[in-house]
Structures are given as structure tokens and as C-alpha cells.
Design a protein around this motif. Structure first.
Motif, PDB file in Angstrom:
ATOM      1  N   ARG A 108      -0.766   6.836   1.292  1.00  0.00           N
ATOM      2  CA  ARG A 108      -0.983   5.787   0.293  1.00  0.00           C
ATOM      3  C   ARG A 108       0.101   4.743   0.504  1.00  0.00           C
ATOM      4  O   ARG A 108       1.283   5.010   0.346  1.00  0.00           O
ATOM      5  CB  ARG A 108      -0.920   6.321  -1.129  1.00  0.00           C
ATOM      6  N   LYS A 109      -0.328   3.548   0.852  1.00  0.00           N
ATOM      7  CA  LYS A 109       0.598   2.458   1.124  1.00  0.00           C
ATOM      8  C   LYS A 109       1.015   1.797  -0.193  1.00  0.00           C
ATOM      9  O   LYS A 109       0.499   2.103  -1.259  1.00  0.00           O
ATOM     10  CB  LYS A 109      -0.061   1.435   2.059  1.00  0.00           C
ATOM     11  N   SER A 110       1.943   0.862  -0.102  1.00  0.00           N
ATOM     12  CA  SER A 110       2.485   0.199  -1.297  1.00  0.00           C
ATOM     13  C   SER A 110       1.432  -0.587  -2.080  1.00  0.00           C
ATOM     14  O   SER A 110       1.615  -0.847  -3.263  1.00  0.00           O
ATOM     15  CB  SER A 110       3.642  -0.726  -0.905  1.00  0.00           C
ATOM     16  N   ASP A 111       0.311  -0.935  -1.442  1.00  0.00           N
ATOM     17  CA  ASP A 111      -0.755  -1.634  -2.160  1.00  0.00           C
ATOM     18  C   ASP A 111      -1.615  -0.678  -2.991  1.00  0.00           C
ATOM     19  O   ASP A 111      -2.558  -1.087  -3.650  1.00  0.00           O
ATOM     20  CB  ASP A 111      -1.637  -2.433  -1.193  1.00  0.00           C
ATOM     21  N   GLY A 112      -1.290   0.628  -2.932  1.00  0.00           N
ATOM     22  CA  GLY A 112      -2.007   1.622  -3.715  1.00  0.00           C
ATOM     23  C   GLY A 112      -3.228   2.207  -3.026  1.00  0.00           C
ATOM     24  O   GLY A 112      -3.849   3.119  -3.543  1.00  0.00           O
ATOM     25  N   GLU A 113      -3.563   1.689  -1.866  1.00  0.00           N
ATOM     26  CA  GLU A 113      -4.745   2.160  -1.146  1.00  0.00           C
ATOM     27  C   GLU A 113      -4.390   3.326  -0.224  1.00  0.00           C
ATOM     28  O   GLU A 113      -3.358   3.306   0.447  1.00  0.00           O
ATOM     29  CB  GLU A 113      -5.342   1.020  -0.314  1.00  0.00           C
ATOM     30  N   TRP A 114      -5.273   4.323  -0.201  1.00  0.00           N
ATOM     31  CA  TRP A 114      -5.120   5.436   0.731  1.00  0.00           C
ATOM     32  C   TRP A 114      -5.701   5.039   2.079  1.00  0.00           C
ATOM     33  O   TRP A 114      -6.726   4.376   2.142  1.00  0.00           O
ATOM     34  CB  TRP A 114      -5.858   6.672   0.219  1.00  0.00           C
ATOM     35  N   ARG A 115      -5.019   5.450   3.140  1.00  0.00           N
ATOM     36  CA  ARG A 115      -5.507   5.213   4.503  1.00  0.00           C
ATOM     37  C   ARG A 115      -5.489   6.535   5.257  1.00  0.00           C
ATOM     38  O   ARG A 115      -4.552   7.320   5.111  1.00  0.00           O
ATOM     39  CB  ARG A 115      -4.618   4.197   5.210  1.00  0.00           C
ATOM     40  N   ASP A 127       5.919   4.897   0.746  1.00  0.00           N
ATOM     41  CA  ASP A 127       4.580   5.447   0.939  1.00  0.00           C
ATOM     42  C   ASP A 127       4.502   6.829   0.298  1.00  0.00           C
ATOM     43  O   ASP A 127       5.528   7.473   0.049  1.00  0.00           O
ATOM     44  CB  ASP A 127       4.251   5.591   2.430  1.00  0.00           C
TER      45      ASP A 127
END
Length: 144
Positions: A108-115, A127
Motif C-alpha cells: 500500500r503506497k502513500s496514496d492509499g492504493e494497494w499494488r 508504505d
């Protein structure tokens, strides 16, 4: 079937469900003995909500775990902050599986999205990691 506190009612209800030929029965148990009886009757899935939640909370208060999901068979998925030494490396460079016996599944990146954890994905400070593996190794990894 979520009749856990009244063991007699739980057993009678399961007996009726089995008699009616219900193909999949999930039943709540409040003690190990209760669970054993339900399994002996033929319940397909016995769950222990209070015990399972207690274990999960115990793992969360122990260290840097953000979430802990036991999957059975001594396997778990955890959410944790990456250790400082991983920041600045890619998933591939971190060699987490070889070094710690667990796999990074997603970040999970700082934008809140999981990759998904692609080999070239950079792990950065701040992260969060979703890690899967043997429970003890996953717990140990989260404490490093």
C-alpha cells in the motif's frame, strides 16, 4: 448456524440441519469440546469467533502488525510496516522470500492504493506491506 452459547440448542439444530440434508454447515462453537462434538456430528466448518478474534488481537498488540489473518495450517497473512532496511529497495532486491521465508503479496503506497508486489516495485518509507507465509516467520518478519 450461530447458536454458540446454548450448546444443547446448537447440537439439536445441527442434528436437524443434517437430517434435512443441508450440503454445507458452518457452526459456531464456544469451547473445544463443543467444536469436537459438532465435528463428530458431521459439521463441515466449525468456527470459534471469540477464540479467533482473541488470537488476532493478541498478535496486533504484540508489535508492528497492523492486521493479522490466520489461514489455518499454521499459515498467515499480515499487514505490517516495512522494516527500515527495506526502504529504497525493490521487491526483487529485498529478497524477502529467500531471507525470511515469507512473500510480499502487495504494497500500500502513500496514496492509499494497494499494488501487487511486482519485482520492480519500489518499497518506500511509509508504505505498508501485505505479507504471507508460515505464521511464525511472518510474525518474526514484522518484528525485525
Amino acid at each position: 448456524m450461530a447458536i454458540g452459547q446454548d450448546i444443547g440448542a446448537s447440537i439439536l439444530t445441527v442434528s436437524l440441519l443434517l437430517r434435512f440434508g443441508v450440503p454445507q454447515i458452518w457452526a459456531e462453537a464456544v469451547t473445544e469440546a463443543h467444536g469436537t462434538v459438532l465435528e463428530q456430528l458431521g459439521v463441515h466448518h466449525v468456527v470459534f469467533p471469540e477464540k479467533d478474534m482473541g488470537r488476532r488481537v493478541a498478535h496486533l498488540v504484540q508489535g508492528s502488525l497492523l492486521d493479522y489473518i490466520p489461514l489455518g495450517g499454521n499459515f498467515a497473512v499480515i499487514e505490517t510496516a516495512p522494516r527500515e532496511f527495506l526502504a529504497g529497495s525493490t521487491i526483487y532486491q529485498s529478497q524477502v522470500r529467500r531471507r525470511f521465508g515469507v512473500v510480499i503479496v502487495a504494497v500500500r503506497k502513500s496514496d492509499g492504493e494497494w499494488r501487487f508486489a511486482e519485482p520492480d516495485l519500489l518499497i518506500e518509507e511509509g508504505d505498508e506491506l501485505l505479507v504471507a507465509g508460515p505464521a511464525r516467520k511472518a510474525e518474526r518478519f514484522s518484528r525485525r
